[in-house]
Design an enzyme around this catalytic site. Structure first.
Site, PDB file in Angstrom:
ATOM      1  N   ALA A  15       0.833  -1.207   0.000  1.00  0.00           N
ATOM      2  CA  ALA A  15       0.000   0.000   0.000  1.00  0.00           C
ATOM      3  C   ALA A  15       0.869   1.259   0.000  1.00  0.00           C
ATOM      4  O   ALA A  15       0.670   2.159  -0.836  1.00  0.00           O
ATOM      5  CB  ALA A  15      -0.934  -0.013   1.210  1.00  0.00           C
ATOM      6  N   GLU A 114      -8.722 -20.172  -5.080  1.00  0.00           N
ATOM      7  CA  GLU A 114      -8.676 -20.292  -3.617  1.00  0.00           C
ATOM      8  C   GLU A 114     -10.087 -20.357  -3.065  1.00  0.00           C
ATOM      9  O   GLU A 114     -11.065 -20.170  -3.805  1.00  0.00           O
ATOM     10  CB  GLU A 114      -7.917 -19.095  -3.015  1.00  0.00           C
ATOM     11  N   ASP A 221      -0.256  -0.372  14.689  1.00  0.00           N
ATOM     12  CA  ASP A 221       0.160   0.985  15.066  1.00  0.00           C
ATOM     13  C   ASP A 221      -0.729   2.068  14.446  1.00  0.00           C
ATOM     14  O   ASP A 221      -1.086   3.046  15.107  1.00  0.00           O
ATOM     15  CB  ASP A 221       1.622   1.239  14.651  1.00  0.00           C
ATOM     16  N   HIS A 242      -6.643 -17.649   9.472  1.00  0.00           N
ATOM     17  CA  HIS A 242      -6.385 -18.505   8.311  1.00  0.00           C
ATOM     18  C   HIS A 242      -6.484 -19.952   8.777  1.00  0.00           C
ATOM     19  O   HIS A 242      -5.896 -20.323   9.799  1.00  0.00           O
ATOM     20  CB  HIS A 242      -5.005 -18.223   7.729  1.00  0.00           C
ATOM     21  N   ARG A 289     -13.144 -18.803   4.259  1.00  0.00           N
ATOM     22  CA  ARG A 289     -12.234 -18.995   5.376  1.00  0.00           C
ATOM     23  C   ARG A 289     -12.885 -19.055   6.752  1.00  0.00           C
ATOM     24  O   ARG A 289     -12.460 -19.808   7.620  1.00  0.00           O
ATOM     25  CB  ARG A 289     -11.285 -17.809   5.375  1.00  0.00           C
ATOM     26  N   HIS A 350      -4.683 -13.933  11.061  1.00  0.00           N
ATOM     27  CA  HIS A 350      -4.052 -13.741   9.748  1.00  0.00           C
ATOM     28  C   HIS A 350      -4.277 -12.344   9.175  1.00  0.00           C
ATOM     29  O   HIS A 350      -3.370 -11.744   8.603  1.00  0.00           O
ATOM     30  CB  HIS A 350      -4.634 -14.792   8.803  1.00  0.00           C
ATOM     31  N   ARG A 385     -13.054 -11.370   4.636  1.00  0.00           N
ATOM     32  CA  ARG A 385     -12.377 -11.091   3.370  1.00  0.00           C
ATOM     33  C   ARG A 385     -12.272 -12.344   2.503  1.00  0.00           C
ATOM     34  O   ARG A 385     -11.906 -13.420   2.976  1.00  0.00           O
ATOM     35  CB  ARG A 385     -10.969 -10.579   3.656  1.00  0.00           C
ATOM     36  N   SER A 390      -6.951  -8.859  -0.572  1.00  0.00           N
ATOM     37  CA  SER A 390      -6.380  -7.762   0.211  1.00  0.00           C
ATOM     38  C   SER A 390      -5.240  -7.063  -0.522  1.00  0.00           C
ATOM     39  O   SER A 390      -5.126  -5.838  -0.466  1.00  0.00           O
ATOM     40  CB  SER A 390      -5.952  -8.238   1.597  1.00  0.00           C
TER      41      SER A 390
END
Ligand code: FAD
Ligand code: SIN
Length: 523
Positions: A15, A114, A221, A242, A289, A350, A385, A390
């Site tokens: 990112a 997946e 943080d 996960h 998941r 995860h 998600r 991601s």
């Protein structure tokens, strides 16, 4: 020291680097990163990045899969926008120098599948996609004359009106960000970074839990900083576990066994070598998941065992060794030959689906403060998600934030009246054991009471235990010179508190939030 930069970026994962590369032609960019620049979740990503690249797939299908995984609470417009933008962002990654595997060495991307995906749409680089993305982006950023990367600089707090002596609450309108205070980890000096625009790209908070696939830098943080600055956060109850981390208790972080392996045909089995997913979901080992992690958790509790198995033997030796070389080598290094042996696995914390609430431009509730990547909450993931969405979200929102920031930077002045950090009256903290022990306690509390399956009583117990830890740590903080471990501990405590608070407020079982005391949302 005081610094002034047009664009300040905290974090050098996918990112932060993507944003930096986009804004660099428009001003001076400084990237602060608390460890080595390459360290972060990005480099550990295995499976890949989801995108619809060919007509054999469709945007509608990817949108549908994302909405289903998100359990009905994704922001549909965000999902549509992100998925439709994906191919452009993938092409940019390739232009920056990132290599994805191609079929037979030709032009067409080799695609994996997946859990939760109805199609093969995961672009990847063998089973070490994140390492390749981080390499490509970091090299491109290092080549750019307008980008400076400063390693071992730990952002402590974002600077707002609070630091000018004004009272700031979550109801204060127009909270503004003027930059950050950052600890130089080599000199222990706290520097002032003034910026016209600041992007937080600080990654996740997996280390709130004792077992996690995330690296040690993932301590929430950015989320904690925004919490202290009274910005808006959302969806933190949705911590994703996960299903398949390698069971190797002494190892931290837990090594991931990619879901792409199940996409290639590996199946989950109990300790007797029997398949069990048929009891939980018709999609079996490839269910989303949240469902798979809960099923494994349940089977482990029923049998009283610490781990179950992933059986990848059916994939075939050649495909396993060539397609999953990192996993093959890792398992072999601890005596497991995945072409012959089943892989011992257990779930691990995860990915944090929630975070700093941002709008379509990646802008937070605090003016001139953007957030992208895992520390942000865009609405894409909803309650859970979808795998490999991601990295995609990170590049799409880094792009959107960059477009908006390029515009904003023209009209924002530096806030020169910001004072430097005041460390007067602090004594040196010599009791490292207090910090390490408290962190361990926190991680155990969260794993045992705020994990895959929750209850009102467990959440209450966690909250009470956390309160004590919070008070002790604040006391330590008020007396000590600030260090990175102490700052991280405070941030982890803040994140744990927010997870519990949001979990207690969520009164239905949805996505990753599952409590024994609540009704199941779907029949
Ligand atoms: P990160 O890559 O984690 O980078 C965070 C950066 O912030 C680091 O540079 C760090 O040093 C810096 N930082 C943090 N705090 C501070 C501070 N206080 N001061 C200064 N710097 C700071 N997702 C997928 O889509 N596909 C996958 O295949 C996939 N596989 C994964 C496998 C593993 C093992 C893990 C852990 C995650 C995986 N994910 C995957 C999730 C994905 O990798 C992450 O969500 C994503 O890489 C996060 O990128 P980021 O840029 O937000 O943060
Ligand atoms: C994996 O490779 O299984 C991880 C993918 C993800 O977290 O999106």
């Amino acid at each position: 020291m005081r610094y002034e930069v047009d664009f300040l970026v905290v974090g050098s994962g996918i990112a932060g680097l993507s944003f930096a590369l986009k804004v660099a032609p428009y001003g001076k960019v400084c990237i602060l990163t608390k460890g080595d620049a390459a360290e972060g979740s990005t480099r550990y990503a295995q499976g890949g990045i989801a995108a619809v690249m060919y007509d054999s797939d469709s945007f509608d299908k990817h949108i549908h899969d994302t909405l289903v995984a998100g359990d009905g609470i994704c922001d549909r417009e965000v999902v549509e926008m992100t998925i439709r933008e994906a191919p452009d962002r993938i092409r940019e990654l390739v232009q920056y120098g990132v290599n994805f595997d191609r079929e037979g060495g030709g032009e067409r991307f080799d695609l994996h599948r997946e859990g939760g995906h109805s199609e093969f749409r995961i672009l990847h680089h063998k089973d070490n996609t994140g390492e390749e993305i981080e390499r490509g982006l970091l090299e491109a950023a290092r080549r750019h004359p307008n980008i400076e990367i400063k390693e071992r600089q730990f952002a402590i707090d974002i600077i707002t009106q609070h630091h000018l002596g004004q009272r700031v609450t979550k109801h204060t309108p127009g909270i503004e960000c003027y930059g950050v205070y950052a600890l130089d980890c080599d000199t222990n000096r706290i520097d002032t970074y003034l910026a016209k625009v600041t992007l937080l790209a600080t990654g996740g908070m997996g280390n709130v839990y004792s077992t996690t696939t995330t690296p040690v830098i993932s301590t929430g943080d950015g989320v904690a900083m925004v919490h202290r600055a009274r910005g808006v956060l959302a969806d933190l109850e949705f911590m994703q576990f996960h299903p398949t981390s390698l069971y190797n208790p002494a190892e931290k972080p837990a090594f991931l066994i990619t879901e792409a392996m199940r996409g290639a045909g590996a199946v989950l089995k109990d300790r007797n070598g029997k398949e069990f997913m048929q009891k939980y979901d018709e999609r079996l080992s490839l269910a989303p998941r949240d469902i798979v992690a809960r099923a494994i958790d349940n089977e482990m509790k029923l049998s009283g065992k610490d781990y179950l198995y992933l059986d990848a033997r059916g994939i075939g030796k050649k495909h396993l060794i060539e397609g999953f070389p990192t996993i093959y080598a890792k398992c072999l290094s601890i005596g497991i030959d995945i072409t012959r042996d089943m892989i011992p696995i257990r779930p691990a914390a995860h990915y944090q689906c929630g975070g700093i609430k941002v709008d379509r431009n990646g802008e937070s509730s605090i003016k001139h403060l953007y957030a992208a990547g895992e520390c942000s909450c865009t609405g894409l993931h909803g309650g859970n998600r979808l795998a490999s969405n991601s990295l995609l979200e990170a590049v799409v929102y880094a792009h959107n934030a960059a477009m908006s920031a390029i515009d904003t930077v023209k009209s924002v002045p530096f806030k020169s009246e910001v004072p430097d950090w005041n460390a007067e009256g602090m004594v040196l903290n010599e009791e490292m054991v207090l910090i390490t022990q408290t962190k361990r306690e926190l991680q155990e509390i969260m794993w045992n009471y705020v994990g895959i399956v929750r209850s009102d009583l467990r959440l209450q117990r966690a909250f009470d235990r956390l309160n004590l830890i919070f008070r002790e740590t604040e006391d330590l903080y008020n007396r000590s010179v600030l260090t990175e471990p102490l700052s991280e501990l405070r941030n982890l405590i803040a994140c744990a508190y927010l997870i519990i608070k949001m979990a207690r407020a969520r009164r239905e079982n949805v996505g990753l939030h599952y409590s024994l005391d609540l009704i199941v949302k779907k029949v």
